[in-house]
Design a protein around this motif. Structure first.
Motif, PDB file in Angstrom:
ATOM      1  N   ALA A  32       0.833  -1.209   0.000  1.00  0.00           N
ATOM      2  CA  ALA A  32       0.000   0.000   0.000  1.00  0.00           C
ATOM      3  C   ALA A  32       0.865   1.255   0.000  1.00  0.00           C
ATOM      4  O   ALA A  32       0.534   2.251  -0.671  1.00  0.00           O
ATOM      5  N   ALA A  33       1.967   1.236   0.730  1.00  0.00           N
ATOM      6  CA  ALA A  33       2.866   2.392   0.750  1.00  0.00           C
ATOM      7  C   ALA A  33       3.485   2.621  -0.625  1.00  0.00           C
ATOM      8  O   ALA A  33       3.647   3.778  -1.062  1.00  0.00           O
ATOM      9  N   GLU A  34       3.832   1.537  -1.319  1.00  0.00           N
ATOM     10  CA  GLU A  34       4.355   1.654  -2.685  1.00  0.00           C
ATOM     11  C   GLU A  34       3.325   2.289  -3.611  1.00  0.00           C
ATOM     12  O   GLU A  34       3.656   3.129  -4.449  1.00  0.00           O
ATOM     13  N   VAL A  35       2.065   1.860  -3.467  1.00  0.00           N
ATOM     14  CA  VAL A  35       0.995   2.422  -4.289  1.00  0.00           C
ATOM     15  C   VAL A  35       0.844   3.920  -4.016  1.00  0.00           C
ATOM     16  O   VAL A  35       0.733   4.735  -4.948  1.00  0.00           O
ATOM     17  N   GLN A  36       0.851   4.312  -2.747  1.00  0.00           N
ATOM     18  CA  GLN A  36       0.700   5.725  -2.412  1.00  0.00           C
ATOM     19  C   GLN A  36       1.857   6.557  -2.950  1.00  0.00           C
ATOM     20  O   GLN A  36       1.650   7.680  -3.425  1.00  0.00           O
ATOM     21  N   THR A  42       1.193  11.497  -9.517  1.00  0.00           N
ATOM     22  CA  THR A  42       0.088  11.795 -10.435  1.00  0.00           C
ATOM     23  C   THR A  42      -0.905  12.795  -9.846  1.00  0.00           C
ATOM     24  O   THR A  42      -1.863  13.166 -10.525  1.00  0.00           O
ATOM     25  N   ALA A  43      -0.692  13.202  -8.601  1.00  0.00           N
ATOM     26  CA  ALA A  43      -1.487  14.254  -7.943  1.00  0.00           C
ATOM     27  C   ALA A  43      -2.992  14.039  -8.050  1.00  0.00           C
ATOM     28  O   ALA A  43      -3.717  14.862  -8.625  1.00  0.00           O
ATOM     29  N   PRO A  44      -3.525  12.956  -7.504  1.00  0.00           N
ATOM     30  CA  PRO A  44      -4.986  12.780  -7.482  1.00  0.00           C
ATOM     31  C   PRO A  44      -5.654  13.897  -6.686  1.00  0.00           C
ATOM     32  O   PRO A  44      -5.012  14.559  -5.856  1.00  0.00           O
ATOM     33  N   ALA A  58      -7.730   6.306  -4.980  1.00  0.00           N
ATOM     34  CA  ALA A  58      -7.335   7.583  -5.556  1.00  0.00           C
ATOM     35  C   ALA A  58      -8.485   8.115  -6.398  1.00  0.00           C
ATOM     36  O   ALA A  58      -9.076   7.365  -7.194  1.00  0.00           O
ATOM     37  N   VAL A  59      -8.801   9.389  -6.229  1.00  0.00           N
ATOM     38  CA  VAL A  59      -9.947   9.999  -6.901  1.00  0.00           C
ATOM     39  C   VAL A  59      -9.471  11.099  -7.845  1.00  0.00           C
ATOM     40  O   VAL A  59      -8.677  11.967  -7.460  1.00  0.00           O
ATOM     41  N   PHE A  60      -9.953  11.049  -9.085  1.00  0.00           N
ATOM     42  CA  PHE A  60      -9.683  12.077 -10.088  1.00  0.00           C
ATOM     43  C   PHE A  60     -11.018  12.697 -10.499  1.00  0.00           C
ATOM     44  O   PHE A  60     -11.883  12.002 -11.029  1.00  0.00           O
ATOM     45  N   GLU A  61     -11.177  13.985 -10.245  1.00  0.00           N
ATOM     46  CA  GLU A  61     -12.447  14.678 -10.421  1.00  0.00           C
ATOM     47  C   GLU A  61     -12.543  15.354 -11.788  1.00  0.00           C
ATOM     48  O   GLU A  61     -11.571  15.927 -12.291  1.00  0.00           O
TER      49      GLU A  61
END
Length: 381
Positions: A32-36, A42-44, A58-61
Motif C-alpha cells: 500500500a505504501a508503494e501504491v501511495q 500523479t497528484a490525485p 485515488a480519486v480524479f475529479e
C-alpha cells in the motif's frame, strides 16, 4: 495511446518490484505504501488510505457533474513458495504473487498517469487498490468502511488474467462470472486412550475417514447448467504426532462451491448433516465454523455492454467464455453499483494461477489499461 513507451517501461519495472515483495491478505502495508508513493507523482484530487484495512483509493475529479466510475485491483499475494529463476522473484520465503495481483495493480496504477495528464470531463474516477481478495475479506471490509460513502460508485469494473486463454484475448459474459464459495471447518473431539487400548477412548479417526469421501461425494453438476456443486477437502488433522496415543481431536477443512449464493445453503445443510451423523455415531463433540466466504460474481448487462464497446473500440478479440468455478470477491461491488469483470488471456501455455512458477505477463499491463481508459472516457469524456 495515453501511455508512452517510457510509461510502459516504468510500469513494468514497478510491477516487478511489487512481485519481489509479496504480502499476503491483510498484511499489505508495504505494498500500500508503494501504491501511495506511485500515486503521489500523479497528484490525485483525493487519496484515501487504510480503506478496509490497507486499501488505497485515488480519486480524479471532472469539472462537470456525472457518474462515479470505479476501477478495482487487488494488493495481496499468496502463501505459496515461488519456484523461479527470475531476477524479480519473491524475496520473501513462502510468499508469492502467484495470481497476478501485482500486474492488476500496475494496470490500474497506469490509469493514474493518464488522468494526471487529462482529468475526466465530468463525474469522477476512483482507482481502488483493494486488500485481502484471496480470503474474501477485502471487498466486504472496503464497502463496510464508513469512508466508502465518499466514493460510492455508480459503475465498478475489474479484470483478472486467465492462463489458458490466448494472450490478450478476453472472456466477458453477462450473468454469473464466478461461483460462490466458503470454507467449512469441522472439528471433532472425543477422548484420548493408550494406543494399546484404543477401545477405552473415543477416537475421531473413523468419523474423519468417512467424511472425506462422503463430503466429496456431494459434488456434481456444471456451472453452465446452473446446478454446480463442489466440495473439496483441503486439509485434515488427526491427533498428535505420537505412536502411543489414540487420538481425541480431529479437524477437516472443506471448501464448498455452488453456482450462486442461493444454492449455497442446501450444500451447507448437507455438509453439516454429514458431520452431525458422523459425530453422533461415534459419540464425538462437534463444532463447525465458516471462513473465506465469497459471494458469486454477477456481471450486470449495462456494465457488460459498456465493456464490450471498449473492447471493440480497442480491437480486442472477445467472446462470452464461461463462468469460472473459482471465486472472486469483486462480486460485492455489484451490490452497490452496476459492475462487471472481464478475463484477460495470459497465454494458452502460461502456468496456471496459484502455480509456484506463475508470473504475470507484462504485455497485459498496457492492454488492460487501454481497455479501462477507453471505458472511463466513454462514460465521462
Amino acid at each position: 495511446m495515453f501511455l508512452t513507451n517510457h510509461d510502459v517501461v516504468e510500469l513494468t519495472a514497478w510491477r516487478r518490484k511489487l512481485h519481489a515483495m509479496p504480502e499476503v491478505s491483510g498484511d499489505e502495508v508495504a505494498t500500500a505504501a508503494e501504491v501511495q508513493a506511485f500515486l503521489a507523482e500523479t497528484a490525485p484530487d483525493k487519496v484515501i488510505s487504510g480503506l478496509g484495512g490497507t486499501g488505497v483509493a485515488a480519486v480524479f475529479e471532472g469539472d462537470e457533474a456525472g457518474p462515479t466510475v470505479l476501477f478495482r485491483c487487488e494488493l495481496d499475494a499468496l502463501p505459496i513458495e515461488e519456484i523461479s529463476d527470475l531476477p524479480h522473484r519473491s524475496r520473501l520465503p513462502g510468499k508469492g504473487h502467484m495470481c497476478g495481483h501485482d500486474g492488476h495493480t500496475a494496470t490500474v496504477a497506469a490509469l493514474a498517469r493518464g488522468f494526471a495528464k487529462q482529468r475526466p470531463q465530468r463525474g469522477r474516477v476512483v482507482l481502488m487498490f483493494q486488500p485481502a481478495e484471496e480470503t474474501g475479506a477485502g471487498a466486504a471490509a472496503v464497502i463496510a468502511d464508513e469512508r466508502f460513502a465518499e466514493i460510492r460508485p455508480d459503475y465498478s469494473f475489474s479484470l483478472h488474467n486467465l492462463p489458458g486463454l490466448p494472450l490478450g484475448h478476453v472472456w466477458l459474459k453477462e450473468g454469473i462470472a464466478n461461483c460462490a464459495s466458503r470454507g467449512l471447518k469441522i472439528m471433532l473431539t472425543g477422548k484420548t486412550a493408550h494406543a494399546s487400548a484404543p477401545e477405552t477412548g473415543r477416537s475421531p479417526m473413523r468419523a474423519i475417514a468417512s467424511l472425506i469421501s462422503a463430503l466429496t461425494d456431494l459434488s456434481g453438476g456444471s456451472v453452465a447448467g446452473g446446478d454446480f456443486v463442489l466440495a473439496t477437502v483441503g486439509h485434515v488433522h488427526l491427533g498428535e504426532p505420537a505412536f502411543g496415543i489414540a487420538p481425541a481431536y480431529a479437524e477437516l477443512w472443506v471448501t464448498l462451491r455452488t453456482t450462486t449464493n442461493d444454492q449455497m445453503q442446501a450444500l451447507v445443510d448437507a455438509a453439516e448433516g454429514l458431520a452431525r451423523e458422523a459425530a453422533e455415531r461415534d459419540g464425538l463433540a462437534l463444532e463447525t465454523s465458516y471462513h473465506e466466504i465469497f459471494s458469486h460474481c454477477d456481471n450486470q448487462p449495462e456494465a457488460v455492454t459498456i465493456l464490450r464497446a471498449s473492447l471493440d473500440a480497442e480491437g480486442v478479440t472477445h467472446e462470452p467464455g464461461e463462468a469460472l468455478r473459482a471465486s472472486e470477491d469483486f462480486g460485492l461491488f455489484g451490490t452497490v453499483s452496476r459492475s462487471a469483470m472481464f478475463y484477460l488471456g495470459a497465454g494458452e501455455k502460461h502456468p496456471a494461477l496459484h502455480n509456484p512458477d506463475y508470473d504475470y505477463p507484462d504485455d497485459l499491463i498496457p492492454l488492460g489499461a487501454r481497455i479501462f481508459m477507453r471505458t472511463a472516457r466513454d462514460l465521462l469524456g
